[in-house]
Design an enzyme around this catalytic site. Structure first.
Site, PDB file in Angstrom:
ATOM      1  N   PHE A   1       0.789  -1.314   0.114  1.00 55.36           N
ATOM      2  CA  PHE A   1      -0.001  -0.013   0.000  1.00 55.36           C
ATOM      3  C   PHE A   1       0.866   1.202  -0.064  1.00 55.36           C
ATOM      4  CE2 PHE A   1      -3.125   3.025   2.448  1.00 55.36           C
ATOM      5  CZ  PHE A   1      -3.928   3.036   1.463  1.00 55.36           C
TER       6      PHE A   1
ATOM      7  N   ASP B   1       1.285  -5.604   8.564  1.00 55.86           N
ATOM      8  CA  ASP B   1       0.263  -4.618   8.474  1.00 55.86           C
ATOM      9  C   ASP B   1      -0.935  -5.543   8.183  1.00 55.86           C
ATOM     10  OD1 ASP B   1      -1.931  -2.806   7.572  1.00 55.86           O
ATOM     11  OD2 ASP B   1      -0.227  -1.259   6.653  1.00 55.86           O
TER      12      ASP B   1
ATOM     13  N   TYR C   1     -11.252   1.078  10.783  1.00 50.40           N
ATOM     14  CA  TYR C   1     -12.422   1.392  10.128  1.00 50.40           C
ATOM     15  C   TYR C   1     -12.758   0.323   9.027  1.00 50.40           C
ATOM     16  CZ  TYR C   1      -8.680   3.824   7.318  1.00 50.40           C
ATOM     17  OH  TYR C   1      -7.617   4.135   6.658  1.00 50.40           O
ATOM     18  N   LYS C   2     -11.944  -0.548   8.738  1.00 49.40           N
ATOM     19  CA  LYS C   2     -12.380  -1.576   7.747  1.00 49.40           C
ATOM     20  C   LYS C   2     -13.326  -2.474   8.052  1.00 49.40           C
ATOM     21  CE  LYS C   2      -8.405  -0.077   5.137  1.00 49.40           C
ATOM     22  NZ  LYS C   2      -6.896  -0.098   4.861  1.00 49.40           N
TER      23      LYS C   2
ATOM     24  N   ARG D   1     -13.189  -4.192  -6.933  1.00 46.05           N
ATOM     25  CA  ARG D   1     -12.890  -4.814  -5.931  1.00 46.05           C
ATOM     26  C   ARG D   1     -14.247  -4.967  -4.983  1.00 46.05           C
ATOM     27  NH1 ARG D   1      -8.897  -2.441  -1.601  1.00 46.05           N
ATOM     28  NH2 ARG D   1     -10.464  -0.795  -1.391  1.00 46.05           N
TER      29      ARG D   1
END
Ligand SMILES: *Cc1c(COP(=O)(O)O)cnc(C)c1O
Length: 412
Positions: free
Chosen positions: A128, A197, A222-223, A371
């Site tokens: 990322f 991560d 928050y995911k 996605r």
């Protein structure tokens, strides 16, 4: 393939057997919406607004400053305890604070400082971007180099010059999962520090950080953890390292005795030394509500359903969407992917927008991926079936070619 899979009754039968079906009631999801973007932002837990209102009106409103002695400090610890179960860690190995990016910076520097005679941080070139930027900055600060390698080359990149191996477990584009046990072992064999991560892992894997002896990890609130937009992130630190960790953002709340107001920094024992400043009480309240959506469900249940949902979606895509040129790029082995499936198409952006107009929410990642995330707590097999049905409509009627779907938004 077995053609009975192509009937909605198959999805309905899977839903009747779903041991997590009851958990959907823990969320407020707009009716008719099929939400397949929980990998970017989890939905609103049904008791979150009420809990926030209580903290705002009763606690902030009436307690004012005394709130710090009436549970606000403990709120951070309670959230960490709930999170520890999802990580396969001990409660005293986890803190919630800051963002994933900030936590990765603290952890990467602390990890490198454990290996002062080594000069390299290993990561992957598809990591990322925020992780890459943070690792570059940490390396610059410490005079190290970042060895950025193809994800297939991680094991061969780990040698005795390596201080830190920092890898994102699940690729945000393809959903491919790295071999956590294998890479952690390789890092340890080379006496390097392993940092994971877990932004796209926590809440959808049967993680066993303590058992694998993972050194350090960070991840996102928050995911899949449903903590709300910009929720506090987390840090895991294996207890055997606690007393040696020296992180760079040495704020007062990581001090041994913050309220002694000493002029010199003396780190707190334990994982709290990874905290920098004051905990965000309102955001931690929302994160706690998010973590409670996982109460009374086990990690093997979550993992099994994540694999089953994504398997089912892939089967339906192969049968019904491949003819329109949509190609599954996620690993076909469910053990090797997260709870996400990505489809490649030159017009993925427009296809995602057209699907959203049909109430199927996924997202787009440049240059050509659509996605879809399958959060086990609230996505049903019926949702998977219906989402594919809507995508078939988008493709068969060439709806994605309508000009409005080509307009690019700031946040994809
Ligand atoms: C989502 C995500 C982040 C987010 O970082 P923030 O600091 O919360 O913006 C970081 N790393 C990875 C791998 C992610 O998927």
């Amino acid at each position: 393939m077995d053609h009975s899979l192509l009937h909605r009754s198959h999805a309905e039968a899977l839903d009747r057997r779903d041991v997590l079906a009851h958990a959907r009631a823990r969320f407020n999801i707009p009716s008719k919406l099929i939400y397949l973007d929980g990998n970017s932002l989890g939905p609103l837990p049904s008791d979150c607004a009420e809990r926030l209102t209580r903290v705002v009106e009763k606690q902030w409103g009436n307690w004012l400053i005394s709130g710090w002695n009436r549970g606000w400090m403990a709120a951070q610890t309670e959230a960490a305890e709930k999170l520890a179960r999802l990580l396969g860690a001990e409660p005293h190995e986890v803190v919630v604070c800051d963002s994933t990016s900030v936590n990765l910076f603290k952890v990467a520097v602390a990890a490198a400082r454990l290996k002062p005679d080594r000069s390299v941080i290993v990561t992957t070139d598809d990591n990322f971007p925020s992780d890459l930027y943070i690792l570059q900055s940490a390396a610059e600060l410490l005079g190290l180099t970042v060895r950025t390698v193809d994800p297939a080359e991680v094991l061969s990149a780990i040698d005795d010059t390596v201080a830190v191996v920092s890898i994102t477990h699940v690729d945000y584009r393809t959903g491919a999962a790295h071999d956590m046990a294998g890479i952690t072992t390789a890092a340890h064999d080379a006496e390097a520090i392993m940092v994971w991560d877990l932004a796209h892992s926590a809440g959808v894997f049967d993680l066993k950080l303590s058992r694998l002896g993972v050194d350090l990890a960070v991840g996102c609130g928050y995911k899949y953890l449903n903590g709300g937009p910009g929720a506090p992130a987390f840090v895991y630190a294996n207890e055997r390292l606690h007393d040696r960790l020296r992180q760079p953002l040495t704020g007062w709340l990581g001090h041994r005795d913050p309220f002694a107001f000493e002029a010199g920094y003396d780190p707190s024992p334990g994982v709290r030394r990874l905290v920098s400043g004051t905990p965000p009480v309102l955001a931690t309240t929302a994160l706690d509500a998010g973590l409670d959506t996982y109460s009374m469900v086990t990690l093997p249940m979550i993992r099994a359903k994540a694999m089953a949902l994504t398997d089912y979606f892939i089967d339906l895509v192969d049968a019904r969407l491949a003819p329109y040129g949509l190609e599954v790029v996620s690993p076909r082995d469910p053990e090797r992917r997260g709870a996400q499936v990505s489809l490649r198409h030159d017009h993925a952006y427009e296809i995602v927008q057209a699907a959203i107009a049909r109430n199927v929410v996924g997202d787009f990642r440049a240059p050509n991926l659509a996605r879809f995330g399958f959060a086990p707590l609230y996505v049903s097999f019926g949702d998977v079936y219906d989402a594919v049905e809507q995508l078939v409509n988008v493709m068969a009627k060439a709806e994605w070619q309508m000009p409005e779907f080509a307009v690019r938004h700031g946040v994809t």
